[in-house]
Scaffold this active site. Structure first.
Site, short mmCIF file in Angstrom:
data_model
loop_
_atom_site.label_atom_id
_atom_site.label_comp_id
_atom_site.label_asym_id
_atom_site.label_seq_id
_atom_site.Cartn_x
_atom_site.Cartn_y
_atom_site.Cartn_z
N ASP A 1 0.01 5.16 0.77
CA ASP A 1 -0.12 6.16 1.84
C ASP A 1 -0.26 5.51 3.23
O ASP A 1 -1.14 4.69 3.45
CB ASP A 1 -1.32 7.08 1.57
CG ASP A 1 -1.17 7.80 0.23
OD1 ASP A 1 -0.03 8.15 -0.12
OD2 ASP A 1 -2.19 8.00 -0.45
N ASP B 1 0.86 -1.18 0.00
CA ASP B 1 0.00 0.00 0.00
C ASP B 1 0.90 1.24 0.00
O ASP B 1 2.05 1.18 0.45
CB ASP B 1 -0.89 -0.03 1.25
CG ASP B 1 -1.61 1.28 1.46
OD1 ASP B 1 -2.33 1.71 0.54
OD2 ASP B 1 -1.42 1.90 2.54
MG LIG Z 1 -2.80 3.31 3.42
#
Ligand SMILES: [Mg+2]
Ligand SMILES: [Zn+2]
Length: 206
Positions: free
Chosen positions: A15, A13
């Protein structure tokens, strides 16, 4: 030793996992700040034979706070900075959609927005990945759900939303196989798990 023609991957992932989460949309390279030891972690995983695939929900595009060109510029800067530090991203996959609150043409219940696994499936097809021997690392339960949906093993990190998401998983379930401090520890955990030397955390299977 490894006779499968398919590669293993670590889906990461963006952010809150790879870079610090910021308020609103991350729309320019100046806003990028890697989590500590991010490049080292990715390089460790690459050395262990994993393709590195960034999978990111970018509904900011659907609501008009970001466009594809600026997103591409951010990802180029991210890749460049990681490369300077010795790490390579094999593929970036982003979902620009949002159901209901999105604007046309991005307002749709797409198959790619996590927790749906569309981005992982797309990457698997493009890179020739063995999903059952792959891993997902994220800071949210919807990341974990996307990983699980393709049969990958999962790691939740405490950075970003991770602490809160871990607490939620203890009540509601949906936690990852491992809960660790950050991406660096996730990389060590994956390498150790592949070598058969770590035990799953007690939230496994919830
Ligand atoms: Mg995230
Ligand atoms: Zn989508």
């Amino acid at each position: 030793m490894d006779s499968s023609p398919l590669r293993r991957a670590v889906f990461v992932d963006r952010d809150g996992t790879l870079n610090r989460e910021i308020e609103g949309a991350l729309a320019s390279p100046e806003q990028l700040e890697l989590v500590p030891h991010a490049a080292e972690a990715l390089a460790t995983l690459a050395r262990a034979g994993f393709a590195i695939v960034v999978v990111t929900n970018q509904s900011a595009i659907a609501v008009g706070a970001l466009d594809h060109e600026r997103l591409a510029r951010v990802h180029r800067a991210l890749a460049d900075e990681l490369a300077r530090q010795g790490a390579t991203i094999d593929l970036f996959v982003a979902c620009p959609h949002l159901d209901r609150d999105g604007l046309p043409p991005y307002r749709r219940a797409c198959p790619c927005r996590k927790p749906k696994p569309g981005m992982l499936l797309d990457a698997a097809e493009r890179l020739g990945l063995d999903l059952a021997r792959s891993w997902l690392v994220g800071d949210a339960l919807r990341d974990v759900a996307a990983g699980r949906a393709v049969g990958a093993r999962t790691v939740l990190v405490a950075t970003g939303k991770g602490e809160r998401e871990h607490a939620r998983a203890l009540v509601e379930g949906g936690g990852a196989e491992f809960f660790v401090a950050d991406l660096a520890q996730a990389a060590r955990t994956i390498v150790a798990a592949e070598a058969g030397s770590v035990m799953a955390s007690p939230t496994q299977g919830k």
